[in-house]
Design an enzyme around this catalytic site. Structure first.
Site, PDB file in Angstrom:
ATOM      1  N   GLY A   1       3.414  18.638  40.102  1.00 11.57           N
ATOM      2  CA  GLY A   1       4.688  18.283  40.713  1.00 11.57           C
ATOM      3  C   GLY A   1       4.652  16.863  41.247  1.00 11.57           C
ATOM      4  O   GLY A   1       3.610  16.204  41.258  1.00 11.57           O
TER       5      GLY A   1
ATOM      6  N   LYS B   1      19.558  20.304  39.375  1.00 10.85           N
ATOM      7  CA  LYS B   1      20.873  19.904  38.864  1.00 10.85           C
ATOM      8  C   LYS B   1      21.996  20.661  39.564  1.00 10.85           C
ATOM      9  O   LYS B   1      23.045  20.087  39.887  1.00 10.85           O
ATOM     10  CB  LYS B   1      20.936  20.141  37.351  1.00 10.85           C
ATOM     11  CG  LYS B   1      20.030  19.223  36.537  1.00 10.85           C
ATOM     12  CD  LYS B   1      20.078  19.569  35.047  1.00 10.85           C
ATOM     13  CE  LYS B   1      19.179  18.659  34.231  1.00 10.85           C
ATOM     14  NZ  LYS B   1      19.187  18.998  32.796  1.00 10.85           N
TER      15      LYS B   1
ATOM     16  N   SER C   1      19.338  16.663  27.487  1.00 12.97           N
ATOM     17  CA  SER C   1      20.212  17.540  28.263  1.00 12.97           C
ATOM     18  C   SER C   1      21.653  17.046  28.356  1.00 12.97           C
ATOM     19  O   SER C   1      22.524  17.780  28.807  1.00 12.97           O
ATOM     20  CB  SER C   1      19.651  17.739  29.679  1.00 12.97           C
ATOM     21  OG  SER C   1      19.634  16.519  30.380  1.00 12.97           O
TER      22      SER C   1
END
Length: 825
Positions: free
Chosen positions: A388, A755, A712
């Site tokens: 991460g 998102k 995307s």
């Protein structure tokens, strides 16, 4: 005596204050000196026992009153003098007839007043000159001077070069074999580039008489001078070798064995007088450690063998300390010393919740891992790798696991690791050999089953001349191999299977593929704004209050203020910058507390601008879209989710598609896919196919300085094109994300959680996603998605049906009108 003068200035010591007084002459310096004209009148300094050559720096001790006055006045003036040698060194007050008339123009570099009262001058020869006559005799000589012919060589270049190389080599050999000369003298010889200067330098430093040196100075042919100097050096080298050989033969020394015996007896006697023998004491300490040690039979056999070897060694030899250090490390390792696991899953859950807010999936996977350890009573399970962005708590999770298990915790930073020996260690035969950092940390933990965090595993360097650390880690992190880990220093297999390894990384793209295959990856995508607010309240603010010596009643933070700090002054997936900004606010309040002045305990949003300055970042908000061709998309960045706008405009032309906005290859391919799919489905959207040959399309994504890539935005680009060519605007407050294919399928994408939160912050109410992303929505807590409507699609045409308004805009462009006609509207 050596042919080189023992007191000559040989080399330049960079650490000396007078380093500038002994410069090496470069080719440029030599050329510049040769071009300098000789002054018509020069103060003349007679040298009694030396000859100064051009370019050479020598120290001279000035004793005559005339000479002292000359040196001091010249040093205060232009520092230039003429130096000539005396024919007879015994004459105290030389006349003109006692001097050679060929000398060297010199520059005084420095004048030193010595403790014994003498004056010493450092001078450097510049070029030869001819003394015509002495014009002034008092207070010191001054003479009329003219230039003398420059040096030249009569030999061909190859022959001359060979002679110069021989001169240099023999000079270096003499320096090497002469004990009276400093070994650093070879520095000067090696770094002289000019053949003329080399001849001058060697000739100047010969311990020859003044007449012979004067002959070398007066000879202009460098080839002749070099041969003569070379002949003298060759004879001296032979004499030096013969001298050394004789000294070696007559030198008497004790036999090595007798010498060692004599010294050992002395040491033994001293130790008996002191009442202790360090060697025996070290042996006793090692035996005592081994007596209570629990270790494999192979390790015990190796220890006994190496201990016996230590007992036969002489404590005075260097190998003794190497062997002693090895055995001490051997006994300090926790071979079969393990801490008792107290795996209580409820307690582990409580510890993880206390130390970390959110990260529910990560915590669940860790608890599953601990459950396996509890049932299996061993640790051959996969190695966890937490991946991460920086600041999300990867390293601190390892600490929490160690606290939950009551195990020792060690951390090994792999950032910038280049040497394989850092993992596997060095062979103990080398001086200064050390074990690898893996076993060193195990020794530090003092138990054989610590929680071992391998931090920044993605920063390990690849294959270099010092080995491949990534490949060395394969054995450490493979549960099938690390039961017999081999460290070059230890030379005995060590079992690492009981160690709980946890690796951390920012990205897996730079991790060795074979190494990545051995890791069970747990993604930590980052924190939501709401989660960051809670982390700040529960962890960051209490920690900073304690570090600043303030109690919680003196400074208080409200949630809207914390959220303002997060959105206006940080842009990160983790919370490191947030902690720094909170610390800055607390410091501001501490100043008033320390000064005992009035202050506001609870900072407001206005206070933030005074303390932290103007907002550094701003979130995108939805704006009403009235024209067709503009669609809101959702994007993921390393610092969280963002909304982006895809803008499309049409202009008359021949059907050319232009893409701008700093788009990457994948994003450009998505735009082309969307355009081609639209062309092949014009009948579905009621578009005249001829318009694609008459109108150019320009697609732009704002913030052109920011690189953008990824698949995307596929459905967003398709919807923008469909809106432009149908002249139907997009419904209000709708956003979308999804990858497209040439067959019209909508594929799932990543970063859904970030998102969705970005869309909610931007006041979006309707979101279009791939049907395969529905599972990601189900993982998001209900409180974060209240008020959002989700549309799950499988086909691209479904997106157009959902997102496009039913009718065209009021001032729609008539795409079918010929060029010369006026648009009706």
């Amino acid at each position: 005596m050596s042919i080189f003068e023992k007191d000559s200035v040989f080399f330049q010591d960079p650490g000396s204050e007078d380093a500038e007084m002994v410069p090496l002459l470069t080719a440029d310096d030599e050329e510049a000196m040769n071009e300098e004209p000789v002054p018509k009148s020069l103060p003349i300094l007679p040298l009694r026992n030396n000859v100064l050559f051009p370019g050479v720096v020598i120290p001279i001790t000035v004793g005559r009153d005339k000479s002292i006055q000359l040196i001091k006045e010249a040093y205060r003036g232009n520092k230039t003098i003429g130096v000539v040698a005396q024919k007879d060194v015994n004459i105290e007050d030389p006349k003109e007839k006692d001097l050679y008339h060929l000398g060297t123009v010199a520059r005084i570099l420095k004048v030193l007043q010595m403790p014994d009262g003498n004056t010493t001058a450092i001078i450097q020869g510049k070029k030869r000159f001819k003394l015509l006559r002495i014009t002034v005799k008092k207070p010191y000589f001054k003479g009329q001077s003219i230039d003398y012919d420059p040096f030249y060589t009569s030999a061909d270049p190859k022959t001359f070069t060979a002679v110069i190389d021989s001169l240099r080599d023999i000079s270096l050999e003499i320096i090497k074999k002469s004990p009276n000369l400093p070994s650093d003298a070879n520095f000067t010889i090696k770094n002289i580039e000019s053949p003329t200067f080399l001849i001058n330098f060697v000739a100047s430093n010969l311990s020859a008489d003044v007449h012979k040196k004067q002959k070398y100075l007066e000879t202009s042919d460098d080839f002749v001078r070099a041969k003569e100097v070379l002949s003298v050096l060759s004879n001296e080298l032979q004499m030096q070798e013969l001298k050394n050989k004789i000294q070696d033969k007559v030198k008497t020394d004790l036999d090595k064995q007798q010498r060692d015996y004599f010294l050992n007896q002395q040491i033994k006697t001293i130790q008996e007088e002191l009442g202790a023998n360090p060697g025996e004491q070290a042996m006793d300490d090692l035996k005592k450690k081994a007596r209570n040690k629990s270790w494999p039979s192979e390790a015990k056999e190796t220890f006994d063998k190496e201990l016996s070897r230590l007992g036969r060694m002489n404590p005075a030899v260097p190998e003794y300390s190497i062997q002693l250090n090895y055995l001490e490390f051997f006994t300090d390792l926790p071979w079969e010393d393990f801490s008792d696991d107290n795996i209580n899953l409820k307690k582990a859950q409580r510890v993880l919740d206390e130390d970390h807010y959110g990260l529910e999936k990560v915590k669940d996977r860790i608890l599953e891992h601990l459950a396996v350890l509890k049932l299996k009573k061993g640790n051959n399970s996969p190695i966890l790798c937490l991946v991460g962005p920086p600041g999300v708590g990867k390293t601190s999770l390892g600490k929490s696991i160690a606290r939950a298990l009551k195990r020792s915790y060690v951390r090994m930073s792999l950032g910038g690791l280049r040497d394989e020996a850092e993992i596997r260690g060095h062979r103990k035969t080398y001086i200064g050999a050390m074990p690898g950092r893996v076993l060193s940390n195990i020794k530090k933990a003092a138990t054989g089953n610590p929680v071992f965090v391998l931090d920044e595993i993605d920063k390990v360097s690849g294959n270099t001349f010092t080995g491949d650390p990534s490949s060395a880690l394969l054995e450490v992190l493979d549960p099938e191999q690390n039961t017999e880990f081999h460290d070059n220093y230890l030379e005995v297999p060590y079992d690492l299977s009981n160690v709980l390894f946890i690796a951390t990384a920012n990205t897996l793209s730079s991790v060795h593929p074979a190494l990545r295959d051995r890791l069970e990856v747990i993604d930590i995508s980052g924190y939501l704004v709401e989660e960051k607010v809670q982390i700040a309240k529960r962890h960051l603010i209490p920690k900073q209050l304690e570090q600043h010596g303030v109690n919680k009643s003196q400074v208080k933070f409200r949630s809207p203020v914390i959220e303002q700090v997060i959105e206006g002054y940080t842009r990160e997936a983790g919370v490191r910058t947030l902690e720094k900004q909170i610390a800055a606010v607390i410091r501001n309040k501490v100043r008033y507390i320390a000064a005992e002045e009035d202050y506001t305990k609870t900072p407001s949003k206005k206070d933030l601008e005074k303390i932290l300055g103007p907002r550094r970042y701003s979130r995108d908000h939805y704006t009403t879209i009235r024209q067709p061709g503009v669609v809101t998309g959702l994007a993921w960045t390393s610092v969280g989710g963002e909304i982006l706008f895809v803008e499309t405009s049409l202009s008359r032309g021949k059907g050319q598609l232009t893409l701008t906005g700093n788009l990457g290859t994948v994003m450009k391919e998505s735009a082309n896919l969307a355009f081609e799919y639209l062309k092949s489905h014009t009948h579905t959207l009621d578009i005249n196919p001829e318009v694609f040959n008459k109108w150019n399309v320009h697609m732009h994504i704002p913030e052109g300085s920011t690189p953008k890539d990824g698949p995307s935005a596929g459905i967003t680009m398709f919807t923008a094109l469909a809106s432009a060519f149908t002249q139907r605007k997009i419904k209000a407050r709708i956003a979308m994300t999804g990858e497209i294919t040439l067959r019209g399928k909508v594929l799932p994408v990543g970063g859904i959680k970030d998102k969705i939160l970005a869309a909610k912050r931007a006041d979006i109410t309707d979101i279009i996603l791939s049907a395969d992303n529905e599972k990601d929505i189900n993982d998001i807590p209900e409180k974060y998605i209240n008020g959002l409507n989700f549309y799950y699609v499988k086909e691209m045409i479904e997106v157009a049906d959902i997102a496009l308004a039913k009718s065209k805009v009021k001032d729609a462009i008539n795409l079918n009108v010929p060029k010369e006609e006026k648009n009706p509207g």
